[in-house]
Design a protein around this motif. Structure first.
Motif, mmCIF file in Angstrom:
data_model
loop_
_atom_site.group_PDB
_atom_site.id
_atom_site.type_symbol
_atom_site.label_atom_id
_atom_site.label_comp_id
_atom_site.label_asym_id
_atom_site.label_seq_id
_atom_site.Cartn_x
_atom_site.Cartn_y
_atom_site.Cartn_z
ATOM 1 N N ASP A 171 -0.296 6.042 2.902
ATOM 2 C CA ASP A 171 -2.153 6.269 3.466
ATOM 3 C C ASP A 171 -1.419 4.821 4.564
ATOM 4 N N GLU A 209 0.677 -1.236 0.005
ATOM 5 C CA GLU A 209 -0.092 -0.196 -0.141
ATOM 6 C C GLU A 209 1.329 1.313 -0.308
ATOM 7 N N PRO A 210 0.491 2.253 -0.388
ATOM 8 C CA PRO A 210 1.459 3.799 -0.655
ATOM 9 C C PRO A 210 0.980 3.979 0.998
ATOM 10 N N ALA A 211 2.713 4.083 1.686
ATOM 11 C CA ALA A 211 3.580 4.341 2.989
ATOM 12 C C ALA A 211 2.492 5.530 3.422
ATOM 13 N N ALA A 251 8.505 6.256 -5.482
ATOM 14 C CA ALA A 251 7.209 5.895 -4.565
ATOM 15 C C ALA A 251 7.784 5.438 -3.509
ATOM 16 N N GLN A 256 6.357 2.388 -0.455
ATOM 17 C CA GLN A 256 5.114 1.782 0.037
ATOM 18 C C GLN A 256 5.537 0.550 0.808
#
Length: 175
Positions: A11, A7-9, A32, A34
């Motif tokens: 988030d 998941e996106p870190a 990005a 993650q």
């Protein structure tokens, strides 16, 4: 990716040490970040890679080293691929201009970083510390590193490690 749910870190900052979350929020470089939640009992590299089918070649370890000279101790982070070991008594000792260099004691590493042992990462370390990164780490498309806590891992572009403010990419850091 591999056997991980990514998941996106930003988030899932609940899966990051506070210093790590702050560093990622402030990140100005490319790439990005993650995060993947894992079993904290499997945070150690070998167990993690085996359980989650992550190749050792893309897993990077961050170790804290204490260099000593004349009663002064300098701390630094070393980041090397899990298939190698940091050359603490050669490259690191010389780079820190230390008479003696060794891995920092666990309690000191935890207290100084604000991170859990087994989850220490180069992101969010004290701004005065050099972050020594083996060139091979930066050449990986992605690497898996700690997140500051044992219950998750960060997945970041290898080149992002060279973008840490105090990072120094050193060929030959790892053996």
């Amino acid at each position: 990716m591999w056997g991980l749910t990514i998941e996106p870190a930003l988030d899932r900052t609940d899966l990051l040490a506070e210093t790590v979350a702050s560093a990622i929020r402030a990140w100005k470089g490319d790439g990005a970040f993650q995060v993947a939640e894992i079993d904290p009992g499997l945070a150690d590299t070998a167990a993690f890679c085996e359980r989650y089918a992550v190749p050792l070649e893309v897993s990077a370890n961050c170790v804290i080293v204490a260099g000593k000279r004349g009663g002064e101790t300098r701390l630094a982070a070393c980041v090397v691929l899990a298939t190698t070991r940091a050359d603490v008594n050669g490259v690191v000792r010389k780079h820190l201009d230390a008479r003696k260099a060794s891995f920092a004691p666990q309690d000191q590493a935890v207290a100084e970083t604000g991170m859990e042992y087994g989850g220490i990462t180069p992101f969010g370390l004290p701004s005065t510390w050099p972050v020594l990164v083996d060139r091979a780490v930066t050449e990986q498309a992605y690497v898996v590193v700690g997140s500051g806590v044992r219950r998750s891992k960060l997945i970041v572009p290898g080149a992002a490690l060279a973008g840490i403010g105090t990072a120094e990419v050193l060929p030959g850091l790892a053996r």
